[in-house]
Design an enzyme around this catalytic site. Structure first.
Site, PDB file in Angstrom:
ATOM      1  N   SER A 121      -2.734   4.434   2.367  1.00 34.50           N
ATOM      2  CA  SER A 121      -3.889   5.404   1.670  1.00 34.50           C
ATOM      3  C   SER A 121      -4.573   6.301   1.601  1.00 34.50           C
ATOM      4  CB  SER A 121      -4.714   4.002   1.448  1.00 34.50           C
ATOM      5  OG  SER A 121      -5.953   4.561   0.286  1.00 34.50           O
ATOM      6  N   GLY A 142      -2.150  -1.113   4.222  1.00 27.35           N
ATOM      7  CA  GLY A 142      -2.629  -0.584   3.077  1.00 27.35           C
ATOM      8  C   GLY A 142      -3.372   0.654   3.834  1.00 27.35           C
ATOM      9  N   LEU A 176       3.824  -3.567  -1.276  1.00 24.31           N
ATOM     10  CA  LEU A 176       2.237  -3.692  -1.332  1.00 24.31           C
ATOM     11  C   LEU A 176       0.845  -3.623  -2.449  1.00 24.31           C
ATOM     12  CD1 LEU A 176       0.841  -2.799   1.740  1.00 24.31           C
ATOM     13  CD2 LEU A 176      -0.647  -1.729   0.423  1.00 24.31           C
ATOM     14  N   TYR A 177       1.199  -3.034  -3.217  1.00 27.78           N
ATOM     15  CA  TYR A 177      -0.014  -2.513  -4.340  1.00 27.78           C
ATOM     16  C   TYR A 177       0.097  -3.094  -5.466  1.00 27.78           C
ATOM     17  CZ  TYR A 177      -4.079   0.665  -3.986  1.00 27.78           C
ATOM     18  OH  TYR A 177      -4.962   1.305  -3.926  1.00 27.78           O
ATOM     19  N   GLN A 193      -4.677   0.491 -10.978  1.00 28.03           N
ATOM     20  CA  GLN A 193      -2.947   0.113 -11.879  1.00 28.03           C
ATOM     21  C   GLN A 193      -2.900   1.972 -12.505  1.00 28.03           C
ATOM     22  OE1 GLN A 193      -3.442  -2.413 -15.218  1.00 28.03           O
ATOM     23  NE2 GLN A 193      -1.378  -2.522 -15.137  1.00 28.03           N
ATOM     24  N   HIS A 215      -0.718   4.153 -10.935  1.00 30.54           N
ATOM     25  CA  HIS A 215       0.577   4.209 -11.295  1.00 30.54           C
ATOM     26  C   HIS A 215       1.317   5.843 -11.762  1.00 30.54           C
ATOM     27  CE1 HIS A 215       1.193   0.101 -11.520  1.00 30.54           C
ATOM     28  NE2 HIS A 215       1.970   0.189 -12.580  1.00 30.54           N
ATOM     29  N   HIS A 260      -1.610  -7.919  -9.026  1.00 30.48           N
ATOM     30  CA  HIS A 260      -2.176  -8.188  -9.871  1.00 30.48           C
ATOM     31  C   HIS A 260      -2.725  -9.638 -10.308  1.00 30.48           C
ATOM     32  CE1 HIS A 260       1.626  -6.442 -10.624  1.00 30.48           C
ATOM     33  NE2 HIS A 260       1.356  -6.170 -11.686  1.00 30.48           N
TER      34      HIS A 260
HETATM   35  C1  HEM Z   1      -2.356  -7.251 -17.360  1.00 38.01           C
HETATM   36  C2  HEM Z   1      -2.437  -6.772 -16.296  1.00 38.01           C
HETATM   37  C3  HEM Z   1      -0.960  -5.752 -15.530  1.00 38.01           C
HETATM   38  C4  HEM Z   1       0.340  -6.061 -16.377  1.00 38.01           C
HETATM   39  C5  HEM Z   1       0.038  -6.909 -17.589  1.00 38.01           C
HETATM   40  C6  HEM Z   1       1.311  -5.538 -15.517  1.00 38.01           C
HETATM   41  C7  HEM Z   1       2.666  -6.037 -15.620  1.00 38.01           C
HETATM   42  C8  HEM Z   1       3.796  -5.218 -14.958  1.00 38.01           C
HETATM   43  C9  HEM Z   1       4.976  -5.110 -14.892  1.00 38.01           C
HETATM   44  C10 HEM Z   1       5.817  -5.638 -16.626  1.00 38.01           C
HETATM   45  C11 HEM Z   1       5.147  -4.497 -14.671  1.00 38.01           C
HETATM   46  C12 HEM Z   1       6.899  -3.403 -13.854  1.00 38.01           C
HETATM   47  C13 HEM Z   1       7.898  -5.292 -13.379  1.00 38.01           C
HETATM   48  C14 HEM Z   1       8.516  -4.803 -13.770  1.00 38.01           C
HETATM   49  O1  HEM Z   1       9.616  -3.336 -14.026  1.00 38.01           O
HETATM   50  O2  HEM Z   1       9.453  -5.310 -12.786  1.00 38.01           O
HETATM   51  C15 HEM Z   1       4.214  -3.556 -13.156  1.00 38.01           C
HETATM   52  C16 HEM Z   1       4.657  -2.765 -11.781  1.00 38.01           C
HETATM   53  C17 HEM Z   1       3.616  -2.765 -11.546  1.00 38.01           C
HETATM   54  N1  HEM Z   1       2.141  -2.733 -11.398  1.00 38.01           N
HETATM   55 FE1  HEM Z   1       1.246  -4.180 -13.121  1.00 38.01          FE
HETATM   56  N2  HEM Z   1       0.494  -5.682 -14.368  1.00 38.01           N
HETATM   57  C18 HEM Z   1      -0.386  -5.195 -14.816  1.00 38.01           C
HETATM   58  C19 HEM Z   1      -1.863  -5.264 -13.572  1.00 38.01           C
HETATM   59  C20 HEM Z   1      -1.613  -4.525 -13.190  1.00 38.01           C
HETATM   60  C21 HEM Z   1      -2.423  -4.038 -11.390  1.00 38.01           C
HETATM   61  C22 HEM Z   1      -3.860  -4.327 -11.919  1.00 38.01           C
HETATM   62  C23 HEM Z   1      -1.836  -3.441 -10.607  1.00 38.01           C
HETATM   63  C24 HEM Z   1      -3.042  -3.131  -9.545  1.00 38.01           C
HETATM   64  C25 HEM Z   1      -2.664  -1.877  -8.704  1.00 38.01           C
HETATM   65  C26 HEM Z   1      -0.655  -3.188 -10.937  1.00 38.01           C
HETATM   66  C27 HEM Z   1       0.196  -2.742  -9.993  1.00 38.01           C
HETATM   67  C28 HEM Z   1       1.822  -2.928 -10.500  1.00 38.01           C
HETATM   68  C29 HEM Z   1       2.397  -1.636  -9.736  1.00 38.01           C
HETATM   69  C30 HEM Z   1       2.145  -1.098  -8.106  1.00 38.01           C
HETATM   70  C31 HEM Z   1       3.638  -2.092  -9.357  1.00 38.01           C
HETATM   71  C32 HEM Z   1       4.991  -1.660  -9.641  1.00 38.01           C
HETATM   72  C33 HEM Z   1       5.343   0.049 -10.358  1.00 38.01           C
HETATM   73  C34 HEM Z   1       6.522   0.880 -10.779  1.00 38.01           C
HETATM   74  O3  HEM Z   1       6.925   0.451  -9.328  1.00 38.01           O
HETATM   75  O4  HEM Z   1       6.964   1.292 -11.418  1.00 38.01           O
HETATM   76  N3  HEM Z   1      -0.364  -3.642 -12.070  1.00 38.01           N
HETATM   77  N4  HEM Z   1       3.140  -4.401 -13.574  1.00 38.01           N
END
Ligand code: HEM
Ligand SMILES: *[C@@H]1O[C@H](CO)[C@@H](O)[C@H](O)[C@H]1NC(C)=O
Ligand SMILES: *[C@@H]1O[C@H](CO)[C@@H](O)[C@H](O)[C@H]1NC(C)=O
Ligand SMILES: *[C@@H]1O[C@H](CO)[C@@H](O)[C@H](O)[C@H]1NC(C)=O
Ligand SMILES: *[C@@H]1O[C@H](CO)[C@@H](O)[C@H](O)[C@H]1NC(C)=O
Ligand SMILES: *[C@@H]1O[C@H](CO)[C@@H](O)[C@H](O)[C@H]1NC(C)=O
Length: 599
Positions: free
Chosen positions: A530, A526, A384-385, A203, A207, A388
């Site tokens: 990557s 992926g 793809l990434y 994550q 990000h 969660h």
């Molecule tokens: C408890 C842990 C996590 C929480 C609470 C969380 C929560 C979120 C939230 C709220 C979003 C934004 C969604 C939106 O704007 O519609 C997001 C985006 C995303 N999350 Fe997570 N996430 C978690 C863990 C992870 C993990 C472990 C990954 C693994 C890579 C991940 C990958 C992503 C990706 C790739 C995005 C899109 C980001 C972007 O395009 O800006 N997340 N997540």
């Protein structure tokens, strides 16, 4: 007449000749739909429209010809005969330990690593092509980097069904898909032994380049570096970077708590972070990535990289007493980027792949092949990434269980336990299996819904079209795809046709490889994104990859010897269990000794 038949003969031989294409223009019955909605062009041919119902496939350099680029040229025929099946290659790379023990120590290691890098990267169009506005090549799409790029153009707007011509007139409710197929019932640990230390790294690392710019609408990014630019440490713009810097010795601002270095507070900088209003600015840590207050796992990695940056600055300063702040900072940043890429390839990707081939971060492997040192992040890579399912039901630290509501945005956890204990805790707690379905914790189920909604607004092509793009056979039935009768039946009912199945749900629901974290498509799609992103970095180019770029041999050696363990243990008081994999069963965590253990 004679001239014409000679022309025809030419055309069968020279498929690239523009005149020939017009001979092959195809007319469909009147009032028919946009022919490109059928995705008629095979083998990476490009569909181009002429009249309402007239299209052509541009088969240039596909190795195929014919109306729909389906007839192989001689060499394509030969290549198809010898082309290895990706599952066979994967099987070989993950079995026969004794063979790999030999290969790891010979020139074959470099040879195979070079093959892995080139074969994978070649699947990514470079320079980039489409974006969410443009389904044809043009200068705006190339040059406006506020867009994510796209590997496949959007589904044309005038198609009879949302996915083209196949499937139902309306796609299933995203909420229903998530609840039926994606929501976790019971936590299913990853069979490859992935832990939370890996999950938070994933994550944290991604990000820096997945930063969807919601204010601009979908399909735009704030991560203008489009790759490993360490913007999650230094900020994604110059103003933020300057606010985060100490302007002394190249270092970043910091605060000292319990005798240890942490990121500074928002109150002490001009930097804004995304926290709920209940958290006062004195409690918020100021970090390059504005959302990293979300999880202690993210602020922990932010702390480690901050300490590493400042540690590297001290070393550079000693080597170059005459260097000013600016050069120390800039050089340290390149070293941090190099360290990141090395850790990602040699430990993160190594773990994820399960390969017995020992992966090697050595940019010189590509110097003899044609390779473009540039990268553009794709919407498909972002979709793809969304891994969660890695996240657990709750977080265990030194015997204390934290629920999500206690853990998220909790600013005291990091400083209360310190980096060492958190690394230890996250390294021993198993992460969830990403593939195989029904493993997303309920707290983040809404995010998966969002991914599906986004893919519809951006009109992502069907999963099977992406399979073809990445050299995989399209699935012919839902059963072949999931291997589970019940799920196959339900999916069929909702989607109607395997060729209408959507990209993201498919990646999570595809049958997993035996004992693996996810299925074939996640790996085969992926890995190219990557590796292209990692090796496409300018520091990997022949111009940059030399000691002087990193402040001399000392800095170059820091890059070449970086590891997750050194990142943690050179920046902490004692060295905890640190890994991307849970310890072998029977492992007893050592008591915190208080001394700086051997590396
Ligand atoms: C408890 C842990 C996590 C929480 C609470 C969380 C929560 C979120 C939230 C709220 C979003 C934004 C969604 C939106 O704007 O519609 C997001 C985006 C995303 N999350 Fe997570 N996430 C978690 C863990 C992870 C993990 C472990 C990954 C693994 C890579 C991940 C990958 C992503 C990706 C790739 C995005 C899109 C980001 C972007 O395009 O800006 N997340 N997540
Ligand atoms: C090319 O594709 C179109 C649309 O899928 C199809 O109607 C046509 O029969 C195909 N032509 C050939 C030669 O296969
Ligand atoms: C070769 O690399 C694999 C993967 O890192 C490892 O499991 C194996 O033990 C290595 N063998 C040698 C001799 O380094
Ligand atoms: C990129 O495109 C968007 C949408 O059309 C536009 O708002 C923005 O100004 C463009 N950016 C640049 C740098 O041209
Ligand atoms: C931070 O947020 C405040 C309040 O929303 C705003 O006034 C300020 O301009 C922001 N600062 C930066 C650097 O974006
Ligand atoms: C935050 O974590 C601390 C432990 O550092 C814990 O005592 C506290 O209850 C947590 N806060 C919330 C709101 O759950």
């Amino acid at each position: 007449m004679k001239v014409y038949s000679v022309l025809l003969l030419w055309c069968t031989l020279m498929h690239e000749w523009p005149l020939c294409m017009s001979e092959e223009k195809k007319s469909l019955p009147a009032n028919s739909v946009n022919p490109c909605c059928y995705y008629p062009c095979q083998n990476l041919g490009i569909c181009i429209r002429y009249g309402l119902d007239r299209y052509e496939c541009d088969c240039t350099r596909t190795g195929y010809y014919g109306e729909n680029c389906t007839i192989p040229e001689f060499w394509s025929r030969v290549y198809n005969l010898v082309r290895p099946n990706p599952n066979v290659v994967h099987y070989i790379l993950t079995h026969f330990q004794w063979v790999w023990n030999i290969i790891n120590n010979t020139f074959l290691r470099d040879f195979l690593m070079q093959k892995v890098l080139t074969v994978r990267s070649n699947l990514i169009p470079s320079p980039p092509t489409y974006n969410s506005k443009y389904d044809y090549l043009n200068w705006e799409s190339y040059s406006n980097i506020t867009y994510y790029t796209r590997i496949l153009p959007p589904v044309p707007l005038d198609c009879p069904t949302p996915m083209g011509t196949k499937g139902k007139l309306e796609l299933p409710d995203p909420k229903l898909i998530v609840e039926k197929f994606l929501l976790r019932r019971k936590f299913r640990p990853d069979p490859q032994g992935t832990n939370l230390m890996f999950g938070f790294f994933a994550q944290h690392f991604t990000h820096q380049f997945f930063k969807t710019h919601n204010r601009m609408g979908l399909g735009f990014t704030k991560g203008l570096g489009h790759g490993v630019d360490a913007g999650h440490i230094y900020g994604d713009n110059l103003a933020r970077q300057l606010d985060l810097r100490l302007h002394e010795g190249g270092k970043l601002k910091y605060q000292i708590i319990n005798g240890e270095m942490y990121p500074p507070t928002v109150a002490d900088t001009n930097v804004n972070m995304s926290y709920p209003p209940s958290v006062p600015p004195e409690k918020q840590m100021a970090i390059g990535q504005e959302v990293f207050g979300l999880l202690p796992g993210l602020s922990m990695y932010a702390t480690l990289w901050l300490r590493e940056h400042n540690r590297v600055c001290d070393i550079l300063k000693k080597e170059h007493p005459i260097w000013e702040d600016e050069q120390l900072f800039q050089t340290a940043r390149l070293i941090i980027i190099g360290e990141t890429i090395r850790i990602v390839i040699e430990e993160y990707v190594q773990h994820l792949s399960g390969y017995l081939l020992k992966l090697n971060f050595d940019p010189t492997l590509l110097f003899s092949s044609q390779f473009q040192y540039q990268n553009r992040i794709a919407v498909e890579f972002n979709q793809l990434y969304h891994w969660h399912p890695l996240m657990p039901d709750s977080f265990m630290i030194e015997g204390t269980e934290f629920t999500y509501s206690q853990f998220l945005f909790n600013t005291s956890i990091l400083t209360h336990y310190g980096v060492e204990k958190l690394v230890q805790a996250f390294s021993v707690q198993p992460a969830g299996q990403i593939g195989g379905g029904r493993n997303i914790p309920s707290t983040v189920a809404r995010v998966a819904e969002g991914v599906i909604k986004e893919s519809r607004e951006l009109r992502l092509q069907p999963f099977n079209e992406y399979r073809k793009k990445f050299n995989l056979k399209p699935y012919t039935s839902f059963l072949e795809f999931t291997g589970d009768k019940e799920i196959a039946r339900e999916l069929e009912e909702l989607y109607g046709d395997i060729d209408a199945l959507e990209f993201y749900p498919a990646l999570l629901l595809e049958k997993t490889r035996p004992g693996a974290i996810f299925g074939q498509s996640m790996v085969e799609m992926g890995a190219p994104f990557s590796l292209k992103g990692l090796l496409g970095n300018p520091i990997c180019s022949p111009v940059y990859w030399k000691p002087s770029t990193f402040g001399g041999q000392t800095g170059f050696n820091i890059v070449k010897s970086a590891s997750l363990k050194t990142l943690v243990c050179l920046n902490s008081k004692w060295c905890p269990y640190v890994s991307f994999r849970v310890p072998p069963s029977g492992y007893q965590p050592e008591k915190s000794s208080g001394s700086h253990s051997e590396l």
